[in-house]
Write an enzyme that holds these catalytic residues in place. Structure first.
Site, PDB file in Angstrom:
ATOM      1  N   THR A  98      -9.270  -5.730   4.115  1.00  0.00           N
ATOM      2  CA  THR A  98      -9.123  -4.766   3.026  1.00  0.00           C
ATOM      3  C   THR A  98     -10.022  -5.262   1.910  1.00  0.00           C
ATOM      4  O   THR A  98      -9.889  -6.406   1.474  1.00  0.00           O
ATOM      5  CB  THR A  98      -7.650  -4.722   2.534  1.00  0.00           C
ATOM      6  OG1 THR A  98      -6.797  -4.392   3.633  1.00  0.00           O
ATOM      7  CG2 THR A  98      -7.478  -3.723   1.412  1.00  0.00           C
TER       8      THR A  98
ATOM      9  N   ASP B  95       0.843  -1.189   0.000  1.00  0.00           N
ATOM     10  CA  ASP B  95       0.000   0.000   0.000  1.00  0.00           C
ATOM     11  C   ASP B  95       0.882   1.245   0.000  1.00  0.00           C
ATOM     12  O   ASP B  95       1.736   1.400   0.869  1.00  0.00           O
ATOM     13  CB  ASP B  95      -0.912  -0.008   1.228  1.00  0.00           C
ATOM     14  CG  ASP B  95      -2.105   0.916   1.053  1.00  0.00           C
ATOM     15  OD1 ASP B  95      -2.343   1.397  -0.066  1.00  0.00           O
ATOM     16  OD2 ASP B  95      -2.814   1.146   2.048  1.00  0.00           O
TER      17      ASP B  95
ATOM     18  N   HIS C  16      -3.698  13.884   1.197  1.00  0.00           N
ATOM     19  CA  HIS C  16      -3.925  12.924   2.277  1.00  0.00           C
ATOM     20  C   HIS C  16      -2.745  12.910   3.248  1.00  0.00           C
ATOM     21  O   HIS C  16      -2.926  12.976   4.466  1.00  0.00           O
ATOM     22  CB  HIS C  16      -4.140  11.525   1.700  1.00  0.00           C
ATOM     23  CG  HIS C  16      -4.202  10.426   2.728  1.00  0.00           C
ATOM     24  ND1 HIS C  16      -5.237  10.314   3.637  1.00  0.00           N
ATOM     25  CD2 HIS C  16      -3.337   9.412   3.007  1.00  0.00           C
ATOM     26  CE1 HIS C  16      -5.013   9.259   4.425  1.00  0.00           C
ATOM     27  NE2 HIS C  16      -3.872   8.702   4.068  1.00  0.00           N
TER      28      HIS C  16
ATOM     29  N   GLN D  68      -3.965   2.642  15.196  1.00  0.00           N
ATOM     30  CA  GLN D  68      -2.868   3.102  14.338  1.00  0.00           C
ATOM     31  C   GLN D  68      -2.001   4.143  15.033  1.00  0.00           C
ATOM     32  O   GLN D  68      -0.769   4.067  15.018  1.00  0.00           O
ATOM     33  CB  GLN D  68      -3.462   3.699  13.057  1.00  0.00           C
ATOM     34  CG  GLN D  68      -2.417   4.161  12.036  1.00  0.00           C
ATOM     35  CD  GLN D  68      -3.060   4.685  10.748  1.00  0.00           C
ATOM     36  OE1 GLN D  68      -4.282   4.662  10.603  1.00  0.00           O
ATOM     37  NE2 GLN D  68      -2.253   5.142   9.820  1.00  0.00           N
TER      38      GLN D  68
ATOM     39  N   LYS E 193      -4.604  -2.046  10.286  1.00  0.00           N
ATOM     40  CA  LYS E 193      -4.956  -2.183   8.876  1.00  0.00           C
ATOM     41  C   LYS E 193      -5.009  -3.626   8.382  1.00  0.00           C
ATOM     42  O   LYS E 193      -5.345  -3.847   7.224  1.00  0.00           O
ATOM     43  CB  LYS E 193      -3.962  -1.392   8.021  1.00  0.00           C
ATOM     44  CG  LYS E 193      -4.158   0.113   8.170  1.00  0.00           C
ATOM     45  CD  LYS E 193      -3.165   0.889   7.378  1.00  0.00           C
ATOM     46  CE  LYS E 193      -3.428   2.384   7.486  1.00  0.00           C
ATOM     47  NZ  LYS E 193      -4.354   2.891   6.470  1.00  0.00           N
TER      48      LYS E 193
ATOM     49  N   GLU F 131      -9.804  12.482   7.848  1.00  0.00           N
ATOM     50  CA  GLU F 131      -9.620  13.807   7.249  1.00  0.00           C
ATOM     51  C   GLU F 131     -10.916  14.613   7.247  1.00  0.00           C
ATOM     52  O   GLU F 131     -10.921  15.803   7.563  1.00  0.00           O
ATOM     53  CB  GLU F 131      -9.121  13.668   5.815  1.00  0.00           C
ATOM     54  CG  GLU F 131      -7.705  13.127   5.707  1.00  0.00           C
ATOM     55  CD  GLU F 131      -7.316  12.847   4.272  1.00  0.00           C
ATOM     56  OE1 GLU F 131      -6.969  13.782   3.547  1.00  0.00           O
ATOM     57  OE2 GLU F 131      -7.388  11.664   3.861  1.00  0.00           O
TER      58      GLU F 131
ATOM     59  N   ARG G  39      -8.113   4.032  13.493  1.00  0.00           N
ATOM     60  CA  ARG G  39      -7.200   5.170  13.683  1.00  0.00           C
ATOM     61  C   ARG G  39      -6.606   5.240  15.079  1.00  0.00           C
ATOM     62  O   ARG G  39      -5.473   5.702  15.250  1.00  0.00           O
ATOM     63  CB  ARG G  39      -7.925   6.480  13.386  1.00  0.00           C
ATOM     64  CG  ARG G  39      -8.506   6.565  11.995  1.00  0.00           C
ATOM     65  CD  ARG G  39      -7.431   6.386  10.941  1.00  0.00           C
ATOM     66  NE  ARG G  39      -7.969   6.568   9.586  1.00  0.00           N
ATOM     67  CZ  ARG G  39      -7.250   6.399   8.502  1.00  0.00           C
ATOM     68  NH1 ARG G  39      -5.983   6.020   8.585  1.00  0.00           N
ATOM     69  NH2 ARG G  39      -7.785   6.569   7.312  1.00  0.00           N
TER      70      ARG G  39
ATOM     71  N   ASP H 149      -9.317   0.276   2.247  1.00  0.00           N
ATOM     72  CA  ASP H 149      -8.342  -0.196   3.235  1.00  0.00           C
ATOM     73  C   ASP H 149      -8.822   0.232   4.630  1.00  0.00           C
ATOM     74  O   ASP H 149      -8.330   1.198   5.206  1.00  0.00           O
ATOM     75  CB  ASP H 149      -6.969   0.409   2.922  1.00  0.00           C
ATOM     76  CG  ASP H 149      -5.846  -0.291   3.687  1.00  0.00           C
ATOM     77  OD1 ASP H 149      -5.959  -1.502   3.925  1.00  0.00           O
ATOM     78  OD2 ASP H 149      -4.876   0.385   4.050  1.00  0.00           O
TER      79      ASP H 149
ATOM     80  N   GLU I  50     -10.895   3.784   3.876  1.00  0.00           N
ATOM     81  CA  GLU I  50      -9.965   4.559   3.048  1.00  0.00           C
ATOM     82  C   GLU I  50     -10.288   4.321   1.579  1.00  0.00           C
ATOM     83  O   GLU I  50     -10.296   3.177   1.114  1.00  0.00           O
ATOM     84  CB  GLU I  50      -8.503   4.178   3.325  1.00  0.00           C
ATOM     85  CG  GLU I  50      -7.973   4.767   4.627  1.00  0.00           C
ATOM     86  CD  GLU I  50      -6.459   4.623   4.791  1.00  0.00           C
ATOM     87  OE1 GLU I  50      -5.872   5.489   5.455  1.00  0.00           O
ATOM     88  OE2 GLU I  50      -5.880   3.654   4.266  1.00  0.00           O
TER      89      GLU I  50
ATOM     90  N   GLU J 262      -9.324   4.021  -1.943  1.00  0.00           N
ATOM     91  CA  GLU J 262      -8.099   3.780  -2.693  1.00  0.00           C
ATOM     92  C   GLU J 262      -8.433   3.070  -4.005  1.00  0.00           C
ATOM     93  O   GLU J 262      -9.542   2.582  -4.198  1.00  0.00           O
ATOM     94  CB  GLU J 262      -7.130   2.880  -1.904  1.00  0.00           C
ATOM     95  CG  GLU J 262      -6.795   3.401  -0.518  1.00  0.00           C
ATOM     96  CD  GLU J 262      -5.579   2.718   0.100  1.00  0.00           C
ATOM     97  OE1 GLU J 262      -4.841   2.037  -0.637  1.00  0.00           O
ATOM     98  OE2 GLU J 262      -5.384   2.884   1.312  1.00  0.00           O
TER      99      GLU J 262
END
Lengths: 429, 429
Positions: A268, A137, A144, A251, A264, A374, A248, A244, A210, A212
Site C-alpha cells: 500500500t 481501510d 465505489h 480478492q 491487499k 470500476e 481483484r 491501496d 485504488e 484513496e
C-alpha cells in the site's frame, strides 16, 4: 492558530509558483535524509525546497511553549511530534509560517543559516513519514461500494444492507505500507477462474490500483474509551495520498466471509508529505447528504469534509502518462469524523501513527472512478489509452501516479504525488 | 539443539511438580518487573519461580556464540532476542537448560547468585512479552467454521466455497491486544435485532470469548518475497494462549462484505509466557486429513501440528470457576506452516513480533467447542453451569480463563493461563 497563517495573500521569501503544491499556506511535514549523507530528520516542504526542522530546533528557532525542551524533529518519524497534540501542532505551524514570511528577516536575511536550513527537494531522499501502528481501510464512497457490489455480487443488492448505517471498514496490513516510489510486485495467489471447478495458482491477472486518501492519527484514546464525532477532528494530524494496490481475482475468491487479505496486503503506497488538517481548514466542505439519518453517535453537522481534487495517471512501460481519473475527496459518503467515531465507539484504541484510509474515492461520473475494476467494469470494457494501448487491469511495467490538491485563490495546498510501478510476479517455485 | 534438552528425565534443582506448567523441559520466555520496583526485563519461568535473564546476561552467564556482545534481555520485550533467529534461540535455550540442571553446580551451589537470579512469580508483575507489529487471525478449525457458518448464514452451505482450499484469515487490530489479567469492557455498538427494520445502538447483548492459540513471528521476510511451507517453522519463535473476545450481535450486522471489525477490536487477551516451538517439538502430531489435497504451495507433510490440551473455564462474578470446554490444538484443519505459507505467498512481509492466531479451536464434540456462540447454538440453548446459573452469552463480571498444556510422561509443557473479566459497558453519552 493565528488567523493569517492560511491567508491567501501570505507570501514567503522562499519561492513557490501558483501551481506549486507547497506554498507557505501548506507547510506539510515529511522525513528526509540528504542524499549527500546524514541522519533522517523532519522537514517541511516549501516550493521546491525542504526546510530542515531538526536544524531549526537545534538552533532554538522553534521554541514555542509546547515544544520547549523537547527534541521532536531530529527523528526518523513524525510520531514524537504528533504525540504532543493539537496545541503543539498549531504553535509549531504558526512559528514556521512566521519564519518563512517575506516580512520576517530572521531566516530571510541570514544567508549562512539559509544555506544550511534549506535543501533542494531533488537533493534529499524522502523516507516514510510515520511509524505506523495499525492501518484501517474504510469503504466510504457510495459510488465505489455500489459499483463493486454490483460487480462482485449482485446489481440488485449492490449496496450491502449495513452500508448506509455505518462506515464499513477492515483492518489492513501495516507492515506492507510503503513510501511512494517503491515498486510493487504483482502477487502470486490462489484464484477461482470463472467456470472452473478447482482453484488455480499463479500471478494475479486482475491487478489494480485504488485511489484513496489516508489520515494520520496524531493522538489516540485509551482502550475501552471512545472518541466522539465532535472530538474526532482534534485527533487527526494530517492527510496523505494512498494507493491501496489490489488483486481483484484473488480478492473475489478469498474475501467471503472475513474480508480481503492477500489481495491487499502485498503493498500500500503513501505519499511522503503529510498535509496538516490546519492547512486543509480553508477547504472544508459539506459532504454527501445522508439518508437515512445516521444513529446519533454518527451525526456530524457542519462542513465535515474537504474539497480536494484527486487525479490518477497511468504511464505504460513505454509511453507517456495519461490521466485516467479525476475525482474529489468530497465524494465520500462517510466523513473522517464519522469514521473515527465509529472506529472507537466499541472501545478500540487508536494510537499516534495509526493510518486510516478512506477507501476508494469514486465519484458519480465515468471519468471519476477510483480503480480499474470500476473503470473497465471488471475487465469487460477495456480502458483505451490512445495509440492502440488499452488496459483491462494493470500490465507489468505500468506506473500509477496519484496526485491531489485543494485549489485556493491563486495558490494550491497540494499533496505532491504517490507513485509506484508494477514489477512482474516473482518466479514460481 | 542438544537432544537431551527435551528429555523427560531431565531434572532441575529449581523445583517443579509433575502438574507444573513450567518444568525444565519448557523454559518459556516472558517479560516481568519485580513488584518491589525495577525495570522491565526478560525472564524464564521455572516451577513457581522466574529466572532473571537480564541478570544472567549481565554476569556473562549466557555467553553463547550467537549472543556474545549483544544485550537482548535487559529489554521490555522479546523482540530483540527473537530477531536474532533460530540458532540464537536454540543456543540460549540449551544454555539456560544447562544452568538449571540438577547436575550443574554454577547456579545450584551459588546461594548469593541464586538469591538474585530467582524471583517468585508471585513477586513479579508480568508485562506484555511482545511488541506486536501486525496481528492476523485465521479461521482454521473446520468444526468452528461449519458451526459459525451454519448459525450466521445457511446450514446447507455452512462452509464457504473457498474454505477447504485456503486458510482464511483477516487482519486483526494489534493495538487492542492486551495481557492476560486485563479486564475487558463490554462494547457498545450498532446491531440489527432480528425482525427490526433499523439498527439500534447499545451494549452488546451477545458478548463471547474465543479459545485460540497464537504464535509469534521470530524472523520475517521481505515485502515481495514468500516463506515456503517447508521454511515456515524456522520463522516461528513460540506460542501463547489467545482469547479473541467477540461481540456476536455487532459481528453479525457489520461483517459483510469486509469482515469483522468492531466486533473484535475491543480487546484480545494473550498469556504472558511464550512457549518455544523447541519445547513443543516432542508433542508434534499429525493434523486433520485434508481432502481435497491443497495446492502445492500449501502441502505440508509430516507431523505439522502439536498435541496441546486446551480448556476454558467460566467463573461468574459470584461463584466458582467451571470448565465449559476441553479442546486440543490438533483440531485445527490448517496448520501453522500452511498459514504462514499462505500469508506470505502473495508477497506480504511478516516481521519480528507479529502475532498470528489460529482462530477458534473447536473440536468435533459438544464439550470441545471454543466459544459460546457454538456452545449455546447462537444463544438458543443456554449453557447450564449448575446451581441454576446459565449463560447464553457472557454476563458482566464473568471471568474467562483459558489454559493449555502438552502432556509428557510425568511432566507438562504448559502455557499457564490467559484470563480476563467482563466489565460493564461504559455509560452512554
Amino acid at each position: 492558530m493565528h488567523a493569517s497563517i492560511n491567508d491567501p495573500e501570505l507570501r514567503s521569501f522562499a519561492p513557490a509558483s501558483a501551481e506549486s503544491h507547497f506554498p507557505i499556506q501548506n507547510l506539510p511535514y515529511g522525513v528526509f535524509r540528504p542524499k549527500g549523507g546524514g541522519e533522517p530528520r523532519v522537514g517541511v516542504a516549501i516550493g521546491e525546497q525542504v526546510l530542515d526542522l531538526a536544524l531549526l530546533e537545534a538552533k532554538r528557532l522553534l521554541d514555542v511553549p509546547a515544544l520547549t525542551g523537547r527534541e521532536v524533529f531530529n527523528r526518523s518519524s513524525l510520531n514524537a511530534f504528533m504525540a504532543l497534540g493539537k496545541d503543539a501542532w498549531s504553535q509549531v505551524r504558526a512559528r514556521i509560517s512566521e519564519l518563512l514570511r517575506d516580512d520576517t528577516p530572521m531566516l530571510r536575511d541570514n544567508a549562512a543559516l539559509r544555506e544550511k536550513a534549506f535543501l533542494k527537494q531533488s537533493d534529499v531522499a524522502m523516507l516514510p513519514p510515520i511509524e505506523i501502528g495499525d492501518y484501517t481501510d474504510f469503504y466510504s464512497s457510495r459510488y465505489h461500494a455500489a459499483n463493486v457490489g454490483s460487480l462482485f455480487r449482485d446489481p440488485e443488492s449492490a449496496l450491502p444492507p449495513n452500508w448506509l448505517h455505518l462506515p464499513i471498514a477492515y483492518h489492513g496490513r501495516a507492515s506492507s505500507v510503503v513510501l511512494s516510489g517503491t515498486d510493487i510486485r504483482r502477487p502470486l495467489g490462489q484464484t477461482m477462474p470463472e467456470g472452473a471447478k478447482t482453484p488455480v495458482f499463479g500471478p494475479s491477472r486482475a491487478f489494480d490500483f485504488e485511489l484513496e486518501m489516508g489520515y494520520i492519527v496524531g493522538t489516540g484514546n485509551e482502550l475501552g474509551s471512545a472518541i466522539s464525532v465532535e472530538q474526532a477532528a482534534d485527533h487527526v494530524f494530517g492527510m496523505v495520498l494512498v494507493n491501496d494496490w489490489s488483486a481483484r481475482d484473488i480478492q473475489r475468491w478469498e474475501y467471503a466471509p472475513l474480508g480481503p487479505f492477500l489481495s491487499k496486503n502485498l503493498g500500500t503506497s503513501i505519499s511522503p508529505w503529510v498535509v496538516t488538517m490546519e492547512a486543509l481548514a480553508p477547504f472544508a466542505a459539506s459532504g454527501c447528504e445522508q439518508e437515512p439519518t445516521p444513529l446519533p453517535y454518527l451525526r456530524s453537522p457542519g462542513n465535515p469534509t474537504y474539497d480536494v481534487n484527486l487525479e490518477v495517471w497511468l504511464q505504460p512501460a513505454e509511453g507517456e502518462p495519461r490521466r485516467i481519473s479525476a475525482s474529489n475527496l468530497r465524494h465520500m459518503y462517510w466523513n473522517i469524523r464519522q469514521q473515527i467515531a465509529h472506529h472507537t465507539v466499541g472501545g478500540c484504541n487508536l494510537q499516534t501513527g495509526d493510518l486510516l484510509a478512506t477507501g476508494t474515492i469514486s465519484g458519480p461520473t465515468p471519468d471519476s472512478l477510483g480503480c480499474l475494476l470500476e473503470i473497465t467494469r471488471g475487465g469487460r470494457e477495456p480502458l483505451q489509452l490512445g495509440d492502440g494501448v488499452a488496459r483491462r487491469f494493470l500490465d507489468d511495467g505500468d506506473r500509477i501516479t496519484l496526485t491531489g490538491w485543494a485549489q485556493g485563490d491563486g495558490y494550491r495546498v497540494g499533496f505532491g504525488e504517490c507513485t509506484g510501478r508494477v514489477l512482474p510476479a516473482r518466479e514460481q517455485l
